[in-house]
Motif scaffolding. Structure first.
Motif, PDB file in Angstrom:
ATOM      1  N   PHE A   4      44.661  64.800  27.200  1.00  0.00           N
ATOM      2  CA  PHE A   4      45.525  63.637  27.354  1.00  0.00           C
ATOM      3  C   PHE A   4      45.664  63.387  28.851  1.00  0.00           C
ATOM      4  O   PHE A   4      46.126  64.270  29.585  1.00  0.00           O
ATOM      5  N   GLU A   5      45.294  62.199  29.286  1.00  0.00           N
ATOM      6  CA  GLU A   5      45.223  61.904  30.723  1.00  0.00           C
ATOM      7  C   GLU A   5      45.985  60.629  31.042  1.00  0.00           C
ATOM      8  O   GLU A   5      45.948  59.653  30.286  1.00  0.00           O
ATOM      9  N   ILE A   6      46.673  60.631  32.180  1.00  0.00           N
ATOM     10  CA  ILE A   6      47.263  59.415  32.724  1.00  0.00           C
ATOM     11  C   ILE A   6      46.903  59.363  34.203  1.00  0.00           C
ATOM     12  O   ILE A   6      47.011  60.378  34.901  1.00  0.00           O
ATOM     13  N   ALA A   7      46.427  58.208  34.672  1.00  0.00           N
ATOM     14  CA  ALA A   7      45.917  58.107  36.037  1.00  0.00           C
ATOM     15  C   ALA A   7      46.301  56.778  36.661  1.00  0.00           C
ATOM     16  O   ALA A   7      46.465  55.759  35.966  1.00  0.00           O
ATOM     17  N   LEU A   8      46.425  56.792  37.980  1.00  0.00           N
ATOM     18  CA  LEU A   8      46.657  55.597  38.781  1.00  0.00           C
ATOM     19  C   LEU A   8      45.387  55.347  39.581  1.00  0.00           C
ATOM     20  O   LEU A   8      44.941  56.226  40.330  1.00  0.00           O
ATOM     21  N   GLN A   9      44.801  54.153  39.416  1.00  0.00           N
ATOM     22  CA  GLN A   9      43.498  53.873  40.007  1.00  0.00           C
ATOM     23  C   GLN A   9      43.496  52.543  40.745  1.00  0.00           C
ATOM     24  O   GLN A   9      44.101  51.571  40.287  1.00  0.00           O
ATOM     25  N   GLY A  10      42.808  52.510  41.888  1.00  0.00           N
ATOM     26  CA  GLY A  10      42.555  51.266  42.592  1.00  0.00           C
ATOM     27  C   GLY A  10      41.212  50.715  42.173  1.00  0.00           C
ATOM     28  O   GLY A  10      40.216  51.447  42.127  1.00  0.00           O
ATOM     29  N   ASP A  11      41.158  49.422  41.837  1.00  0.00           N
ATOM     30  CA  ASP A  11      39.920  48.764  41.421  1.00  0.00           C
ATOM     31  C   ASP A  11      39.538  47.728  42.476  1.00  0.00           C
ATOM     32  O   ASP A  11      40.374  46.910  42.892  1.00  0.00           O
ATOM     33  N   PHE A  12      38.274  47.745  42.895  1.00  0.00           N
ATOM     34  CA  PHE A  12      37.815  46.880  43.975  1.00  0.00           C
ATOM     35  C   PHE A  12      36.598  46.079  43.507  1.00  0.00           C
ATOM     36  O   PHE A  12      35.506  46.631  43.311  1.00  0.00           O
ATOM     37  N   ASN A  13      36.782  44.779  43.316  1.00  0.00           N
ATOM     38  CA  ASN A  13      35.717  43.899  42.832  1.00  0.00           C
ATOM     39  C   ASN A  13      34.714  43.587  43.944  1.00  0.00           C
ATOM     40  O   ASN A  13      35.089  43.406  45.105  1.00  0.00           O
ATOM     41  N   PHE A  14      33.451  43.466  43.572  1.00  0.00           N
ATOM     42  CA  PHE A  14      32.427  43.046  44.521  1.00  0.00           C
ATOM     43  C   PHE A  14      32.432  41.529  44.707  1.00  0.00           C
ATOM     44  O   PHE A  14      32.128  41.037  45.793  1.00  0.00           O
ATOM     45  N   PHE A  15      32.766  40.783  43.634  1.00  0.00           N
ATOM     46  CA  PHE A  15      32.785  39.328  43.685  1.00  0.00           C
ATOM     47  C   PHE A  15      34.187  38.826  43.348  1.00  0.00           C
ATOM     48  O   PHE A  15      35.002  39.564  42.794  1.00  0.00           O
ATOM     49  N   ARG A  16      34.434  37.563  43.702  1.00  0.00           N
ATOM     50  CA  ARG A  16      35.689  36.946  43.266  1.00  0.00           C
ATOM     51  C   ARG A  16      35.707  36.905  41.740  1.00  0.00           C
ATOM     52  O   ARG A  16      34.710  36.567  41.105  1.00  0.00           O
ATOM     53  N   PHE A  17      36.858  37.221  41.169  1.00  0.00           N
ATOM     54  CA  PHE A  17      36.960  37.220  39.706  1.00  0.00           C
ATOM     55  C   PHE A  17      38.076  36.265  39.312  1.00  0.00           C
ATOM     56  O   PHE A  17      39.255  36.529  39.554  1.00  0.00           O
ATOM     57  N   ILE A  18      37.682  35.103  38.733  1.00  0.00           N
ATOM     58  CA  ILE A  18      38.640  34.082  38.324  1.00  0.00           C
ATOM     59  C   ILE A  18      38.327  33.707  36.879  1.00  0.00           C
ATOM     60  O   ILE A  18      37.415  32.890  36.621  1.00  0.00           O
ATOM     61  N   PRO A  19      38.993  34.291  35.895  1.00  0.00           N
ATOM     62  CA  PRO A  19      38.744  33.938  34.494  1.00  0.00           C
ATOM     63  C   PRO A  19      38.946  32.438  34.275  1.00  0.00           C
ATOM     64  O   PRO A  19      39.893  31.834  34.778  1.00  0.00           O
ATOM     65  N   GLY A  20      38.039  31.830  33.546  1.00  0.00           N
ATOM     66  CA  GLY A  20      38.093  30.397  33.311  1.00  0.00           C
ATOM     67  C   GLY A  20      37.225  29.608  34.260  1.00  0.00           C
ATOM     68  O   GLY A  20      36.833  28.478  33.961  1.00  0.00           O
ATOM     69  N   ASP A  21      36.905  30.163  35.402  1.00  0.00           N
ATOM     70  CA  ASP A  21      36.007  29.519  36.362  1.00  0.00           C
ATOM     71  C   ASP A  21      34.582  29.966  36.043  1.00  0.00           C
ATOM     72  O   ASP A  21      34.258  31.144  36.151  1.00  0.00           O
ATOM     73  N   PRO A  22      33.704  29.045  35.625  1.00  0.00           N
ATOM     74  CA  PRO A  22      32.344  29.443  35.222  1.00  0.00           C
ATOM     75  C   PRO A  22      31.529  30.063  36.345  1.00  0.00           C
ATOM     76  O   PRO A  22      30.533  30.727  36.091  1.00  0.00           O
ATOM     77  N   TYR A  23      31.956  29.860  37.608  1.00  0.00           N
ATOM     78  CA  TYR A  23      31.210  30.396  38.734  1.00  0.00           C
ATOM     79  C   TYR A  23      31.731  31.757  39.214  1.00  0.00           C
ATOM     80  O   TYR A  23      31.126  32.384  40.060  1.00  0.00           O
ATOM     81  N   HIS A  24      32.866  32.206  38.673  1.00  0.00           N
ATOM     82  CA  HIS A  24      33.466  33.470  39.122  1.00  0.00           C
ATOM     83  C   HIS A  24      33.998  34.271  37.932  1.00  0.00           C
ATOM     84  O   HIS A  24      35.097  34.813  37.985  1.00  0.00           O
ATOM     85  N   ARG A  25      33.212  34.330  36.875  1.00  0.00           N
ATOM     86  CA  ARG A  25      33.681  35.004  35.662  1.00  0.00           C
ATOM     87  C   ARG A  25      33.084  36.402  35.496  1.00  0.00           C
ATOM     88  O   ARG A  25      33.361  37.077  34.503  1.00  0.00           O
ATOM     89  N   PHE A  26      32.266  36.866  36.442  1.00  0.00           N
ATOM     90  CA  PHE A  26      31.648  38.191  36.338  1.00  0.00           C
ATOM     91  C   PHE A  26      31.746  38.917  37.671  1.00  0.00           C
ATOM     92  O   PHE A  26      31.584  38.316  38.740  1.00  0.00           O
ATOM     93  N   THR A  27      32.004  40.218  37.597  1.00  0.00           N
ATOM     94  CA  THR A  27      31.965  41.029  38.814  1.00  0.00           C
ATOM     95  C   THR A  27      31.747  42.491  38.476  1.00  0.00           C
ATOM     96  O   THR A  27      32.322  43.003  37.509  1.00  0.00           O
ATOM     97  N   PRO A  28      30.923  43.194  39.232  1.00  0.00           N
ATOM     98  CA  PRO A  28      30.931  44.670  39.199  1.00  0.00           C
ATOM     99  C   PRO A  28      32.087  45.149  40.080  1.00  0.00           C
ATOM    100  O   PRO A  28      32.603  44.398  40.913  1.00  0.00           O
ATOM    101  N   TYR A  29      32.489  46.405  39.883  1.00  0.00           N
ATOM    102  CA  TYR A  29      33.589  46.942  40.677  1.00  0.00           C
ATOM    103  C   TYR A  29      33.460  48.452  40.788  1.00  0.00           C
ATOM    104  O   TYR A  29      32.708  49.091  40.048  1.00  0.00           O
ATOM    105  N   VAL A  30      34.202  49.010  41.731  1.00  0.00           N
ATOM    106  CA  VAL A  30      34.323  50.460  41.853  1.00  0.00           C
ATOM    107  C   VAL A  30      35.787  50.821  41.614  1.00  0.00           C
ATOM    108  O   VAL A  30      36.687  50.012  41.871  1.00  0.00           O
ATOM    109  N   THR A  31      36.024  52.020  41.142  1.00  0.00           N
ATOM    110  CA  THR A  31      37.385  52.482  40.882  1.00  0.00           C
ATOM    111  C   THR A  31      37.564  53.893  41.414  1.00  0.00           C
ATOM    112  O   THR A  31      36.648  54.715  41.343  1.00  0.00           O
ATOM    113  N   LEU A  32      38.733  54.151  41.948  1.00  0.00           N
ATOM    114  CA  LEU A  32      39.052  55.454  42.531  1.00  0.00           C
ATOM    115  C   LEU A  32      40.534  55.712  42.327  1.00  0.00           C
ATOM    116  O   LEU A  32      41.359  54.805  42.524  1.00  0.00           O
TER     117      LEU A  32
END
Length: 299
Positions: free
Chosen positions: A121-149
């Motif tokens: 059983f795990e609970i964690a606090l993580q920072g997520d950093f997108n490579f691209f702008r991520f704007i749901p609903g905007d067809p030009y910014h609806r996908f991004t890879p990211y790293v988490t730590l």
């Protein structure tokens, strides 16, 4: 008539230019209005679920083999500070386990014949950093890879089976934990610290829902997820059972008797104390967006 024709051609050419300029201005205004509409919707965060598989790496799986995946599920909430940076709190339940019998390449491990399973059983606090702008609903910014730590805590309690009976290994002190002959070996805690580090990608299905994938490796501060770490302490260090029979502790601390002669003599290597145990979770995520509306600026 020639002059009239020239004038008409001149006016037609200029009207074409005017109409072209007007169409261009309209296009820019519509695009600006659409962008203003997307930018007026502020993504506050996400709440979601995940499901996938977990795998253990440690004293029983020294070559990082991916051959015993077990289920993992999770819940998470992500606070989004802008289009690139978010902070996530996530909870996971996962199963881990391995056996020396899976190590065909290592004769010592097969003879050692140890095994374990545990619920995590795990609970964690993580920072997520997108490579691209991520704007749901905007067809030009609806996908991004990211790293988490991040950093988290997890509970574990390794167990194994003896003649079909589930045996908790931590309570037995299989490596002399709590034994007066080994004062430096204290009983290990059922809680540990983990540091998730991984990569992922997410895609907005629409302005409300996202799907994604993530693979995150967990480094831990404990070598006892599998109840194996240091050296054997010998069968005589454990109290015998009733009627002179071997006790459960004597049977579980060295199970090489099931594959041949006992190898668990006192002082002989049982695990790798300099290497902490680790585990990995690979999962598919589904989330709902939490948004608010901000009036677009005049410019």
């Amino acid at each position: 008539m020639l002059r009239l024709a020239l004038l008409l051609n001149y006016y037609i050419a200029n009207m074409k230019r005017i109409f072209s300029a007007f169409a261009l201005v309209c296009t820019v205004l519509v695009s600006s209005k659409s962008m203003a509409q997307y930018e007026s919707v502020v993504m506050e965060g996400e709440v979601g679920i995940s499901a996938g598989a977990a795998h253990y790496f440690g004293d029983l799986n020294t070559r990082a083999r991916f051959n015993r995946l077990k289920p993992a599920v999770g819940l998470f909430f992500r606070k989004q500070f802008n289009n690139y940076v978010g902070l996530r709190i996530a909870g996971h339940f996962a199963q881990l386990g391995y056996s020396d019998m899976y190590n065909d390449h290592n004769e010592f491990q097969k003879r050692r014949n140890l095994s374990f399973n545990t619920n995590v059983f795990e609970i964690a606090l993580q920072g997520d950093f997108n490579f691209f702008r991520f704007i749901p609903g905007d067809p030009y910014h609806r996908f991004t890879p990211y790293v988490t730590l991040g950093i988290g805590v997890f509970s574990y309690d390794p167990y194994a089976y003896l003649r079909g009976q589930k045996i908790s290994l931590r309570e037995l002190g299989t490596e002399g934990q709590g034994n007066p002959a080994y004062p430096d070996r204290k009983p290990y805690s059922s809680m540990g610290i983990c540091m998730p580090f991984g990569v992922g990608a997410k895609y907005a299905l629409n302005d409300r829902m996202n799907i994604g994938v993530e693979i995150a490796h967990r480094f831990t501060n404990t070598d006892y997820v599998d109840d194996v770490s240091k050296t054997y302490v010998g069968i005589d260090r454990f109290p015998a059972g009733e009627d002179g029979q071997l006790s459960v502790a004597q049977l579980m601390q060295d199970r090489s008797y099931e594959t041949g002669e006992r190898i668990g003599i006192e002082g002989r290597q049982r695990g790798l104390p300099n290497q902490k145990d680790q585990y990995l979770i690979a999962e598919i995520t589904f989330s709902l967006n939490l948004t608010s509306y901000r009036c677009p600026t005049a410019n």
